[in-house]
Design a protein around this motif. Sequence first.
Motif, PDB file in Angstrom:
ATOM      1  N   SER A  53       0.831  -1.296  -0.053  1.00 41.43           N
ATOM      2  CA  SER A  53       0.000   0.103   0.213  1.00 41.43           C
ATOM      3  C   SER A  53       0.871   1.160  -0.072  1.00 41.43           C
ATOM      4  CB  SER A  53      -0.791   0.024   1.314  1.00 41.43           C
ATOM      5  OG  SER A  53      -0.163   0.040   2.535  1.00 41.43           O
ATOM      6  N   HIS A  54       2.228   1.130   0.136  1.00 41.64           N
ATOM      7  CA  HIS A  54       3.084   2.223   0.185  1.00 41.64           C
ATOM      8  C   HIS A  54       3.968   2.551  -0.934  1.00 41.64           C
ATOM      9  CE1 HIS A  54       1.715   1.553   4.407  1.00 41.64           C
ATOM     10  NE2 HIS A  54       2.351   2.980   4.566  1.00 41.64           N
ATOM     11  N   SER A  55       3.556   1.774  -2.208  1.00 39.07           N
ATOM     12  CA  SER A  55       4.531   1.513  -3.028  1.00 39.07           C
ATOM     13  C   SER A  55       4.768   2.831  -3.814  1.00 39.07           C
ATOM     14  CB  SER A  55       3.928   0.430  -4.063  1.00 39.07           C
ATOM     15  OG  SER A  55       2.581   1.152  -4.710  1.00 39.07           O
ATOM     16  N   THR A  56       4.284   4.018  -3.634  1.00 40.49           N
ATOM     17  CA  THR A  56       4.585   5.372  -4.154  1.00 40.49           C
ATOM     18  C   THR A  56       5.187   6.055  -3.251  1.00 40.49           C
ATOM     19  OG1 THR A  56       2.316   6.148  -3.557  1.00 40.49           O
ATOM     20  CG2 THR A  56       2.448   4.925  -5.606  1.00 40.49           C
ATOM     21  N   ARG A  57       5.286   5.803  -2.083  1.00 45.75           N
ATOM     22  CA  ARG A  57       5.779   6.573  -1.069  1.00 45.75           C
ATOM     23  C   ARG A  57       7.367   6.761  -1.078  1.00 45.75           C
ATOM     24  NH1 ARG A  57       1.863   7.906   2.980  1.00 45.75           N
ATOM     25  NH2 ARG A  57      -0.012   7.854   1.975  1.00 45.75           N
ATOM     26  N   THR A  58       7.864   7.188  -2.172  1.00 48.39           N
ATOM     27  CA  THR A  58       9.266   7.262  -2.354  1.00 48.39           C
ATOM     28  C   THR A  58       9.986   8.107  -1.420  1.00 48.39           C
ATOM     29  OG1 THR A  58       8.966   9.011  -4.064  1.00 48.39           O
ATOM     30  CG2 THR A  58       9.134   6.605  -4.982  1.00 48.39           C
ATOM     31  N   ASN A  59       9.333   9.099  -0.870  1.00 47.73           N
ATOM     32  CA  ASN A  59       9.802  10.010   0.317  1.00 47.73           C
ATOM     33  C   ASN A  59      10.407   9.487   1.308  1.00 47.73           C
ATOM     34  OD1 ASN A  59       6.911   9.927   0.527  1.00 47.73           O
ATOM     35  ND2 ASN A  59       7.172  11.087   2.189  1.00 47.73           N
ATOM     36  N   TYR A  60       9.731   8.161   1.568  1.00 49.76           N
ATOM     37  CA  TYR A  60      10.130   7.312   2.904  1.00 49.76           C
ATOM     38  C   TYR A  60      11.545   6.887   2.678  1.00 49.76           C
ATOM     39  CZ  TYR A  60       5.147   6.589   4.579  1.00 49.76           C
ATOM     40  OH  TYR A  60       3.720   6.862   5.062  1.00 49.76           O
ATOM     41  N   LEU A  61      11.659   6.406   1.596  1.00 48.00           N
ATOM     42  CA  LEU A  61      13.210   6.112   1.065  1.00 48.00           C
ATOM     43  C   LEU A  61      14.096   7.176   1.133  1.00 48.00           C
ATOM     44  CD1 LEU A  61      12.388   3.695  -2.148  1.00 48.00           C
ATOM     45  CD2 LEU A  61      12.961   2.939   0.323  1.00 48.00           C
ATOM     46  N   ARG A  62      13.983   8.356   0.628  1.00 42.81           N
ATOM     47  CA  ARG A  62      14.871   9.132   0.705  1.00 42.81           C
ATOM     48  C   ARG A  62      15.124   9.661   2.360  1.00 42.81           C
ATOM     49  NH1 ARG A  62      11.781  11.101  -3.830  1.00 42.81           N
ATOM     50  NH2 ARG A  62      10.500  12.680  -2.090  1.00 42.81           N
ATOM     51  N   VAL A  63      14.099   9.606   3.071  1.00 48.07           N
ATOM     52  CA  VAL A  63      14.340   9.859   4.480  1.00 48.07           C
ATOM     53  C   VAL A  63      15.105   8.991   5.084  1.00 48.07           C
ATOM     54  CG1 VAL A  63      13.174  10.207   6.818  1.00 48.07           C
ATOM     55  CG2 VAL A  63      12.189  11.496   4.523  1.00 48.07           C
ATOM     56  N   TYR A  64      14.847   7.711   5.040  1.00 53.37           N
ATOM     57  CA  TYR A  64      15.457   6.568   5.692  1.00 53.37           C
ATOM     58  C   TYR A  64      16.873   6.183   5.221  1.00 53.37           C
ATOM     59  CZ  TYR A  64      11.870   5.513   8.741  1.00 53.37           C
ATOM     60  OH  TYR A  64      10.729   5.333   9.852  1.00 53.37           O
ATOM     61  N   MET A  65      17.108   6.454   3.774  1.00 57.05           N
ATOM     62  CA  MET A  65      18.424   6.185   3.204  1.00 57.05           C
ATOM     63  C   MET A  65      19.454   7.463   3.784  1.00 57.05           C
ATOM     64  SD  MET A  65      18.502   3.416   1.738  1.00 57.05           S
ATOM     65  CE  MET A  65      20.174   3.657   0.813  1.00 57.05           C
ATOM     66  N   ALA A  66      18.904   8.534   3.825  1.00 53.03           N
ATOM     67  CA  ALA A  66      19.437   9.675   4.429  1.00 53.03           C
ATOM     68  C   ALA A  66      20.032   9.422   6.131  1.00 53.03           C
ATOM     69  CB  ALA A  66      18.854  11.022   4.320  1.00 53.03           C
ATOM     70  N   GLN A  67      19.160   8.753   6.794  1.00 48.99           N
ATOM     71  CA  GLN A  67      19.342   8.387   8.098  1.00 48.99           C
ATOM     72  C   GLN A  67      20.511   7.521   8.350  1.00 48.99           C
ATOM     73  OE1 GLN A  67      14.872   9.338   9.734  1.00 48.99           O
ATOM     74  NE2 GLN A  67      15.867   7.322  10.063  1.00 48.99           N
ATOM     75  N   ILE A  86      24.287   3.148  -2.206  1.00 49.66           N
ATOM     76  CA  ILE A  86      24.135   4.014  -3.255  1.00 49.66           C
ATOM     77  C   ILE A  86      22.790   4.290  -3.966  1.00 49.66           C
ATOM     78  CG2 ILE A  86      25.350   4.221  -5.626  1.00 49.66           C
ATOM     79  CD1 ILE A  86      27.309   4.165  -3.461  1.00 49.66           C
ATOM     80  N   THR A  87      22.438   5.441  -4.596  1.00 52.64           N
ATOM     81  CA  THR A  87      21.301   5.792  -5.184  1.00 52.64           C
ATOM     82  C   THR A  87      21.538   5.775  -6.622  1.00 52.64           C
ATOM     83  OG1 THR A  87      20.635   7.251  -3.403  1.00 52.64           O
ATOM     84  CG2 THR A  87      19.553   7.657  -5.485  1.00 52.64           C
ATOM     85  N   ALA A  88      20.827   5.255  -7.264  1.00 56.68           N
ATOM     86  CA  ALA A  88      20.410   5.174  -8.740  1.00 56.68           C
ATOM     87  C   ALA A  88      19.230   5.895  -9.012  1.00 56.68           C
ATOM     88  CB  ALA A  88      20.188   3.871  -9.641  1.00 56.68           C
ATOM     89  N   PRO A  89      19.133   7.318  -9.285  1.00 57.47           N
ATOM     90  CA  PRO A  89      18.118   8.074  -9.591  1.00 57.47           C
ATOM     91  C   PRO A  89      17.155   7.838 -10.295  1.00 57.47           C
ATOM     92  CG  PRO A  89      20.271   9.475  -9.713  1.00 57.47           C
ATOM     93  CD  PRO A  89      20.788   7.949  -9.720  1.00 57.47           C
ATOM     94  N   GLY A  90      15.879   7.823  -9.665  1.00 56.53           N
ATOM     95  CA  GLY A  90      14.883   7.496 -10.163  1.00 56.53           C
ATOM     96  C   GLY A  90      14.458   5.952 -10.415  1.00 56.53           C
ATOM     97  N   MET A  91      15.446   5.165 -10.033  1.00 53.03           N
ATOM     98  CA  MET A  91      15.550   3.853 -10.099  1.00 53.03           C
ATOM     99  C   MET A  91      15.580   2.929  -8.811  1.00 53.03           C
ATOM    100  SD  MET A  91      18.040   3.541 -13.222  1.00 53.03           S
ATOM    101  CE  MET A  91      18.146   1.722 -13.383  1.00 53.03           C
ATOM    102  N   GLY A  92      16.290   3.233  -7.842  1.00 54.24           N
ATOM    103  CA  GLY A  92      16.451   2.617  -6.593  1.00 54.24           C
ATOM    104  C   GLY A  92      17.668   2.688  -6.028  1.00 54.24           C
ATOM    105  N   TYR A  93      18.117   1.662  -5.168  1.00 55.51           N
ATOM    106  CA  TYR A  93      19.089   1.670  -4.470  1.00 55.51           C
ATOM    107  C   TYR A  93      20.146   0.561  -4.440  1.00 55.51           C
ATOM    108  CZ  TYR A  93      16.874   5.673  -2.610  1.00 55.51           C
ATOM    109  OH  TYR A  93      16.037   7.041  -2.287  1.00 55.51           O
ATOM    110  N   ARG A  94      21.433   0.418  -4.098  1.00 52.64           N
ATOM    111  CA  ARG A  94      22.338  -0.506  -4.172  1.00 52.64           C
ATOM    112  C   ARG A  94      23.108  -0.548  -2.924  1.00 52.64           C
ATOM    113  NH1 ARG A  94      24.636   0.648  -8.591  1.00 52.64           N
ATOM    114  NH2 ARG A  94      23.761  -1.257 -10.182  1.00 52.64           N
ATOM    115  N   PHE A  95      23.469  -1.808  -2.244  1.00 52.58           N
ATOM    116  CA  PHE A  95      24.468  -1.566  -1.345  1.00 52.58           C
ATOM    117  C   PHE A  95      25.723  -2.370  -1.996  1.00 52.58           C
ATOM    118  CE2 PHE A  95      26.737  -4.006   2.140  1.00 52.58           C
ATOM    119  CZ  PHE A  95      26.742  -3.116   3.284  1.00 52.58           C
ATOM    120  N   GLU A  96      26.653  -1.548  -1.784  1.00 54.29           N
ATOM    121  CA  GLU A  96      28.320  -2.137  -2.187  1.00 54.29           C
ATOM    122  C   GLU A  96      28.963  -2.354  -0.895  1.00 54.29           C
ATOM    123  OE1 GLU A  96      29.006  -2.995  -5.072  1.00 54.29           O
ATOM    124  OE2 GLU A  96      27.522  -2.089  -6.632  1.00 54.29           O
ATOM    125  N   GLY A  97      29.420  -3.470  -0.812  1.00 53.50           N
ATOM    126  CA  GLY A  97      30.367  -3.530   0.373  1.00 53.50           C
ATOM    127  C   GLY A  97      30.840  -4.853   0.502  1.00 53.50           C
TER     128      GLY A  97
END
Length: 227
Positions: free
Chosen positions: A186-200, A216-227
């Motif tokens: 039900s939250h599939s469009t709440r991309t602001n959640y991701l921005r806030v939590y990734m910043a934290q 890592i952010t891929a703008p407009g697409m998603g996120y990646r963990f590199e490590g």
Amino acid sequence: MTRVLVVEDDPQLVRALEINLKARKYEVDAAVDGGTAQRLAAARPPDVVLLDLGLPDMDGIDVVRWLRGFSRAPILVVSARQASDEKVAALDAGADDYITKPFSMDELLARLRAAARRTRTVERGEASALVETEGFTLDLLAKKALRDGRAVRLTPTEWHLLEVLVRHRGRLVSQQQLLGEVWGPSHSTRTNYLRVYMAQLRRKLEPDPAHPRHLITAPGMGYRFEG
């Protein structure tokens, strides 16, 4: 020897890819359409797939879904389609990365090398319980994080987000997939959640949050963990 399946209907591009890959000791199979790709993949399972979406007989996303029915081989989409919804659809179908044409051959080869290195980890489909980087350590089972030797408190939501990213380490995870797994469909469009939590998470874990090395952010697409 790493076997690469190239699925592309442009003969000049296929030739360029074959020359560059074979020069680097990759074994190459080439398919000009989706049907040929399916037959080759079934007969000679690839270690990595380079896949165009605009195929003459079927949509490349259908090929991604078909491959994911039996294979965990990394799939790198190489396409002229630049719309973010196309990229998200490919990633949600099971692709690991998305490279837009025209592309740098050096960049494509670098991404392919990274994908090939991750093949065994991806096939296991599980993240290691202990994740260590030069700046921080995560114990996913004990839910403990250390940065420079000191404990870092992460909220349950931050842990959940990290676990999804680490489970797909090195792979791009779409915004929709992250939102669905962490917050629900039900939250599939709440991309602001991701921005806030990734910043934290970056503030808590990254040595330089403004220039992250692991989250890592891929703008407009998603996120990646590199490590």
